[in-house]
Enzyme design. Sequence first.
Site, PDB file in Angstrom:
ATOM      1  N   HIS A 165       0.832  -1.209   0.000  1.00  0.00           N
ATOM      2  CA  HIS A 165       0.000   0.000   0.000  1.00  0.00           C
ATOM      3  C   HIS A 165       0.864   1.256   0.000  1.00  0.00           C
ATOM      4  O   HIS A 165       0.685   2.155  -0.825  1.00  0.00           O
ATOM      5  CB  HIS A 165      -0.899  -0.018   1.241  1.00  0.00           C
ATOM      6  N   GLU A 166       1.799   1.298   0.920  1.00  0.00           N
ATOM      7  CA  GLU A 166       2.579   2.516   1.069  1.00  0.00           C
ATOM      8  C   GLU A 166       3.533   2.740  -0.095  1.00  0.00           C
ATOM      9  O   GLU A 166       3.836   3.873  -0.440  1.00  0.00           O
ATOM     10  CB  GLU A 166       3.320   2.500   2.407  1.00  0.00           C
TER      11      GLU A 166
ATOM     12  N   HIS B  34       1.951   4.826  -2.722  1.00  0.00           N
ATOM     13  CA  HIS B  34       2.147   6.263  -2.533  1.00  0.00           C
ATOM     14  C   HIS B  34       3.536   6.685  -3.020  1.00  0.00           C
ATOM     15  O   HIS B  34       3.701   7.723  -3.666  1.00  0.00           O
ATOM     16  CB  HIS B  34       2.018   6.623  -1.058  1.00  0.00           C
TER      17      HIS B  34
ATOM     18  N   HIS C 240       3.780   7.031  -6.646  1.00  0.00           N
ATOM     19  CA  HIS C 240       3.097   8.257  -7.063  1.00  0.00           C
ATOM     20  C   HIS C 240       4.057   9.448  -6.993  1.00  0.00           C
ATOM     21  O   HIS C 240       4.017  10.347  -7.840  1.00  0.00           O
ATOM     22  CB  HIS C 240       1.890   8.485  -6.147  1.00  0.00           C
TER      23      HIS C 240
END
Length: 744
Positions: A527-528, A531, A534
């Site tokens: 999940h992290e 980020h 991104h």
Amino acid sequence: MKKLTIGAAIVSAVLAVGCGDDSAKDAGVAETKPAQTDQAQMNNNDGAKDSKDSASTGGNPFFEQWDTPFGMPPFDKIKDEHYGPAFEKAIAEARAEMDAIANNPEAPTFENTIEAMEYSGKLLTKVSSVFFNLTSANTNPKLQEIQKDVGPKLSAFRDDISLNPKLFERVEAVYQQRNELGLREDQMRLLEDNYKSFVRGGAKLNEEQKQQLRDFNKEMTELALAFSENVLAETNNWEMVIDNEEDLAGLPQGLIDAAADTAKKRGHEGKWVFTTHRPSKTPFLMYSEKPELRAKMYHGYTHRGDNDNANDNKEIAAKLAKLRAKKAQLLGYNTHADFVLEERTAKNAENVYELLNQVWPAALEQAKAERALMQEQIEKEGKDFKLKASDWRYYAAKVRNEKYALDEEAVKPYFSLESTLQGVFYTANRLFGMNFKERFDLPKYHDDVRTFEVTDNDGELIGIFLTDHYVRDGKRGGAWMNSYRKQFVTEDGEFVKPIIVNVLNYPRPVGDEPTLLTFDQASTLFHEFGHAAHGLLSDGVYPSQTGTSVPRDFVEFPSQVLENWMLEPEVLAQFAKHYKTGEVIPQELIDKIQAASKFNQGFATTEYMAAALLDMAWHTLDGKELKDANAFEKATLDKLGLIPEIAPRYRTTYFNHIFSSASGGYSAGYYSYIWSEIFAADAYQAFRENGIFDKETAKKYKKYILSSGGTQDPIELYKKFRGKEADPKYLMISRGLIEADESK
């Protein structure tokens, strides 16, 4: 709300991920030894030019050009005493730059006003990016004191910009002629965002109202900082000391060893200490056979900030909610939620409630069914008591083990922290052509930090990736991603590469044993990194638009979608290997993991939804009265019909997401996780349809979602990627709230 560029330089974004070893070269991971030369050297383009008076400042590193590899912050040279003078000088320089723009005798243009503002405040960006990263990840009493001092100063400075009539006059003049300027799409968006930021920042208020706004902002800054510090103190101070070995019944040996290590560090050698930090709290509630100790732990966790002591947050939260409502009304909105949501993809509270009210009944019904299963388990064991909130995780683990023959402890050996990062890197390499070399010669702020040089398949530098995995007292709870330097293009046309950090709170290795992750913890690593990708793969011009500079209810989408790859057999086969034997996780165990992946989703969705709805309740208030926090929370949850066996994921007094940020954080925005999940579930459906590593789908996803940042409207970008709007049915299916055939 998009801040003015100076404001964006000040506010530290919150998000998270990663780490790695040298065992998976096929995952795009390699090591670079300290003596190896750099492939690229980058100056810190966020930094100020050498100041003539640097000698008189005692060699403050913030006043010098950083000659470190890749322009990394020289953490070893930066001392606590450097921040105060650096902020003072940075604010003064930024103020002078803004005054020069406001008083420019030339007619206002996009270049001499909007772009000039965008690129101003370089020293302030340089100082803020280091300081606010460290106050989250590695704080200490001195930094906390500096934060108390500098917070109101930064708030006042932001107000000085937003409320500067000459500056707004120039921005408005450019805005009025925007359609005749021949601007690119990103330039038009930058202009419109700046204009709206001024208006939403109070530029059209009269002088009396402007002073009132300043007073609101100053008080909210102080309250938010106090709230955050209180939660950190409550979390760090609480401990449960066990001196009777029988009270460890049921606990995994790894957790026992970690508790002994914690006890030794806290002066209780020979005993065991458990804390409300997640790596300690969650497995204790899941495995402890002592219901009275589970109840003690649960109470300690759910009453942080609610103990009527010096760290109590009840009144602080209520004051913040009231002040936010008053500020919104001063600016022409009915509630804080109306003010916030205008800038989100949801647009208004009605749309948020429509989604939440669509999901809530199904989630609550599922949670009640799960409660019944656990009550059956209690009775099957010949016990005569009603399930309590502190029992939920313990009996959920039992039911899952019985229903799916899946024991979390049997899964963990296949998910060491090191090997799981290999899975993250393998996925990033297959999807986006990212390659990772660990560096041992780059500056870092703590020994726990690891640094990676990230390149594309042609060897071109993408950026620098830092990871900080382990729980410690100076780190706030949770997991997040942030940037020490965002990607952008300078005024001179130089493409600046990003420096991205992921911070988590995993248990520290004990002895020779590696950190082994639960399935949820492993999923968080993926999940992290979503980020981080991104931020790393950003490809924009203006720093206020690049990376994760997207609406709050869109920013979680890239992180959530990446979680899906972890469950794919092809990916699991690459990294899910037993840390002792090297055996690849058996297909039988994969099948069990996939079958159990939707188990307890009623609980997970309900506790999250309760927090999201509590957030909305606080921020749709009219601000006419100061609420009793506990009474208001209880009334809100009772109205929702929340069952007593489940508490909100965050109760009011430790709801850092919505109360610890002066700028508002996730206030009226905690719904964003499930809103973003609509995009994530629909996007992954595209990969399911075309192939999970389909090059064309990955290319479009990278181009329109990861690289475009806030340069265009996110809904339009999503439609360019997917060819249509996101369909909410895939969210409901992914959470197990409806069957696939029910959605047709």
